[in-house]
Design a protein around this motif. Structure first.
Motif, PDB file in Angstrom:
ATOM      1  N   LYS A  84       5.002  -3.572  -1.725  1.00 12.26           N
ATOM      2  CA  LYS A  84       4.931  -2.303  -1.642  1.00 12.26           C
ATOM      3  C   LYS A  84       5.912  -2.122  -3.552  1.00 12.26           C
ATOM      4  O   LYS A  84       6.333  -3.006  -4.177  1.00 12.26           O
ATOM      5  CB  LYS A  84       6.708  -1.491  -1.557  1.00 12.26           C
ATOM      6  N   VAL A  85       5.224  -0.978  -3.853  1.00 14.80           N
ATOM      7  CA  VAL A  85       5.443  -1.125  -5.679  1.00 14.80           C
ATOM      8  C   VAL A  85       6.822   0.206  -6.044  1.00 14.80           C
ATOM      9  O   VAL A  85       5.666   1.321  -6.370  1.00 14.80           O
ATOM     10  CB  VAL A  85       4.416  -0.902  -6.654  1.00 14.80           C
ATOM     11  N   ASN A  86       7.272  -0.160  -6.656  1.00 20.03           N
ATOM     12  CA  ASN A  86       8.219   1.365  -6.196  1.00 20.03           C
ATOM     13  C   ASN A  86       8.509   1.246  -8.106  1.00 20.03           C
ATOM     14  O   ASN A  86       8.447   0.551  -8.221  1.00 20.03           O
ATOM     15  CB  ASN A  86       9.312   0.953  -5.911  1.00 20.03           C
ATOM     16  N   VAL A  87       8.379   2.646  -8.363  1.00 15.00           N
ATOM     17  CA  VAL A  87       8.136   2.636  -9.808  1.00 15.00           C
ATOM     18  C   VAL A  87       9.096   3.406 -10.765  1.00 15.00           C
ATOM     19  O   VAL A  87       9.504   5.052  -9.885  1.00 15.00           O
ATOM     20  CB  VAL A  87       6.882   3.202 -10.419  1.00 15.00           C
ATOM     21  N   LEU A  88      10.056   3.173 -11.489  1.00  8.56           N
ATOM     22  CA  LEU A  88      11.015   4.223 -11.922  1.00  8.56           C
ATOM     23  C   LEU A  88      10.901   4.426 -13.256  1.00  8.56           C
ATOM     24  O   LEU A  88      10.476   3.544 -14.007  1.00  8.56           O
ATOM     25  CB  LEU A  88      12.135   3.165 -11.885  1.00  8.56           C
ATOM     26  N   VAL A 101      -0.444   6.828 -13.727  1.00  2.94           N
ATOM     27  CA  VAL A 101      -0.211   4.973 -13.345  1.00  2.94           C
ATOM     28  C   VAL A 101      -0.658   5.064 -11.631  1.00  2.94           C
ATOM     29  O   VAL A 101      -0.819   3.835 -11.007  1.00  2.94           O
ATOM     30  CB  VAL A 101       1.377   5.190 -13.751  1.00  2.94           C
ATOM     31  N   ALA A 102       0.487   6.020 -10.797  1.00  6.73           N
ATOM     32  CA  ALA A 102       0.296   5.928  -9.796  1.00  6.73           C
ATOM     33  C   ALA A 102      -0.859   5.792  -9.474  1.00  6.73           C
ATOM     34  O   ALA A 102      -1.473   5.236  -8.543  1.00  6.73           O
ATOM     35  CB  ALA A 102       1.430   7.579  -9.040  1.00  6.73           C
ATOM     36  N   ASP A 103      -1.662   6.411  -9.435  1.00  7.83           N
ATOM     37  CA  ASP A 103      -3.577   6.446  -9.378  1.00  7.83           C
ATOM     38  C   ASP A 103      -3.505   4.956  -9.440  1.00  7.83           C
ATOM     39  O   ASP A 103      -4.681   4.640  -8.859  1.00  7.83           O
ATOM     40  CB  ASP A 103      -4.356   7.150 -10.476  1.00  7.83           C
ATOM     41  N   PHE A 104      -3.535   4.136 -10.380  1.00  5.94           N
ATOM     42  CA  PHE A 104      -3.650   2.685 -11.092  1.00  5.94           C
ATOM     43  C   PHE A 104      -3.433   1.941  -9.222  1.00  5.94           C
ATOM     44  O   PHE A 104      -4.215   0.997  -9.412  1.00  5.94           O
ATOM     45  CB  PHE A 104      -3.327   2.639 -12.328  1.00  5.94           C
ATOM     46  N   VAL A 105      -1.941   2.294  -9.026  1.00  7.32           N
ATOM     47  CA  VAL A 105      -0.859   1.364  -8.191  1.00  7.32           C
ATOM     48  C   VAL A 105      -2.153   1.459  -6.291  1.00  7.32           C
ATOM     49  O   VAL A 105      -2.219   0.589  -6.327  1.00  7.32           O
ATOM     50  CB  VAL A 105      -0.024   1.813  -7.942  1.00  7.32           C
ATOM     51  N   LEU A 138      -1.012  -3.525  -2.437  1.00  7.12           N
ATOM     52  CA  LEU A 138      -0.237  -3.499  -2.486  1.00  7.12           C
ATOM     53  C   LEU A 138      -0.475  -1.385  -2.188  1.00  7.12           C
ATOM     54  O   LEU A 138      -1.440  -0.957  -2.542  1.00  7.12           O
ATOM     55  CB  LEU A 138      -0.545  -3.201  -4.315  1.00  7.12           C
ATOM     56  N   ARG A 139       1.241  -1.206  -2.469  1.00  5.88           N
ATOM     57  CA  ARG A 139       1.321   0.337  -2.169  1.00  5.88           C
ATOM     58  C   ARG A 139       1.964   0.740  -2.622  1.00  5.88           C
ATOM     59  O   ARG A 139       2.918   0.305  -2.849  1.00  5.88           O
ATOM     60  CB  ARG A 139       1.376   0.118  -0.709  1.00  5.88           C
ATOM     61  N   LEU A 140       1.652   1.976  -3.179  1.00  8.03           N
ATOM     62  CA  LEU A 140       2.755   2.314  -3.892  1.00  8.03           C
ATOM     63  C   LEU A 140       4.056   3.237  -3.007  1.00  8.03           C
ATOM     64  O   LEU A 140       3.587   3.603  -1.879  1.00  8.03           O
ATOM     65  CB  LEU A 140       2.250   4.210  -4.693  1.00  8.03           C
ATOM     66  N   GLY A 141       4.896   2.574  -3.439  1.00 10.15           N
ATOM     67  CA  GLY A 141       6.210   3.187  -2.802  1.00 10.15           C
ATOM     68  C   GLY A 141       7.170   4.470  -3.220  1.00 10.15           C
ATOM     69  O   GLY A 141       6.436   5.068  -3.687  1.00 10.15           O
ATOM     70  N   ARG A 142       7.622   4.134  -3.428  1.00  6.32           N
ATOM     71  CA  ARG A 142       9.088   4.908  -4.187  1.00  6.32           C
ATOM     72  C   ARG A 142       8.838   5.771  -5.623  1.00  6.32           C
ATOM     73  O   ARG A 142       8.758   4.952  -7.138  1.00  6.32           O
ATOM     74  CB  ARG A 142       9.959   5.676  -3.780  1.00  6.32           C
ATOM     75  N   GLU A 143       8.371   6.961  -6.341  1.00  3.42           N
ATOM     76  CA  GLU A 143       8.621   7.286  -7.300  1.00  3.42           C
ATOM     77  C   GLU A 143      10.333   7.849  -7.663  1.00  3.42           C
ATOM     78  O   GLU A 143      10.528   8.772  -6.900  1.00  3.42           O
ATOM     79  CB  GLU A 143       7.334   7.891  -7.851  1.00  3.42           C
TER      80      GLU A 143
END
Length: 343
Positions: A84-88, A101-105, A138-143
């Motif tokens: 999971k890739v969490n993005v702050l 950014v989110a669409d890239f992940v 890779l999976r988009l986690g929390r933003e």
């Protein structure tokens, strides 16, 4: 919480360059000036620490020996697992910027776009599957949004670690801290476009987690960290490319984010894949070994042969979800010891 000492550096260290610069037709005075400039750069970057997103701007007189990234045998974030890739987002980011950014992940492990005529973000990530253990998904986690900048407008790398820790640390996950154009981070633009590192947490301080930081270079150093979408701060002055999203800072940030995600997965704790025998893992990694290379035929000042969007004129080399276009760095291929490009 204990922070590791493996602090990092920027997306184009001199050892990472892969090309020749042509010197014919130069007078002796110009040659002497260039040699002096190269010496200064060598001194400046000689002690750069590891795990870097280096600015893709480097001059080299001679082609260096082929880069070989050694597998130091440590744990990787690879294999049959989902990371999971969490993005702050620290500071103000427009919804359109966050969407890029989110669409890239999301695109990294997504099925290839319909048609398959153009290279995809997922095909770029497949090079990572050639490393020990195979490529993780890779999976988009929390933003998360911190628009009020809870730690202020000026940050140190210790502050970045604290932000990553506060966003929630989990084994097998990566926290990406992205800072807005007006946020100052101590090493930003001086020697770095972003870093990745790890820290420990838990009752006994044994749980390791990985995190990374990338700054939006639009205001502070677009010539270093948004090249080739901006004229370089030094070296050959070729016209900049049109950014695929129309936003120089955001597309520059994606380049660094892509490089750091590849480095984090293949060298999360400083004992994975990197060049050399440095105990701190200070050598070039999966993407930084290929700094400044985006397409075939790249050389200093020229990113390589790329695709061009007929509608906007933007330069790109990968297509993601919803047809969104990206420019992604070449990755070092462990099966050939060469930098692999998509086009």
């Amino acid at each position: 919480t204990q922070v590791s000492k493996h602090i990092t550096s920027q997306y184009s260290q001199p050892e990472s360059a892969r090309s020749l610069i042509l010197l014919h037709a130069m007078g002796d005075r110009k040659m002497a000036s260039l040699l002096l400039l190269l010496c200064l750069f060598s001194l400046l970057f000689a002690a750069a620490p590891r795990c870097a997103a280096y600015s893709p701007r480097t001059l080299f007189l001679v082609k260096p020996d082929p880069i070989v990234l050694r597998d130091h045998g440590g744990a990787l974030l690879t294999g049959n697992l989902t990371v999971k890739v969490n993005v702050l987002y620290y500071g103000r980011f427009a919804p359109a910027q966050r969407a890029v950014v989110a669409d890239f992940v999301r695109s990294v492990s997504a099925p290839a776009p319909g048609g398959g005529a153009e290279p995809s973000v997922a095909s770029w990530w497949r090079t990572v599957s050639l490393y020990r253990g195979g490529g993780a998904r890779l999976r988009l986690g929390r933003e998360l949004l911190d628009e009020r900048m809870s730690l202020g407008r000026s940050l140190s790398l210790e502050n970045v670690t604290a932000l990553a820790r506060g966003a929630g640390h989990h084994r097998g996950a990566i926290t990406a801290v992205l800072t807005a154009p007006d946020v100052l981070v101590a090493p930003f633009c001086m020697s770095r476009c972003g870093v990745h590192d790890h820290a420990t947490a838990g009752a006994h301080g044994r749980a390791r987690y990985a995190y990374l930081w990338v700054g939006n270079p639009a205001q502070q150093c677009p010539g270093q960290c948004a090249w080739p979408f901006h004229r370089p701060s030094y070296g050959p002055q070729a016209p900049p490319l049109v950014p695929p999203s129309g936003d120089v800072g955001t597309d520059g940030m994606v380049i660094s984010l892509a490089a750091l995600l590849a480095g984090t997965v293949t060298n999360p704790y400083g004992d994975g894949y990197y060049q050399g025998n440095d105990a701190d893992g200070a050598g070039p990694e999966a993407a930084t070994a290929c700094a400044g290379i985006f397409g075939s035929g790249a050389y200093p000042g020229y990113p390589g042969r790329l695709l061009v969007d007929r509608a906007t004129g933007a330069g790109y080399n990968a297509v993601g979800l919803s047809g969104r276009k990206y420019l992604l760095p070449a990755l070092w291929d462990p099966t050939t010891s060469q930098c692999r490009t998509l086009v």
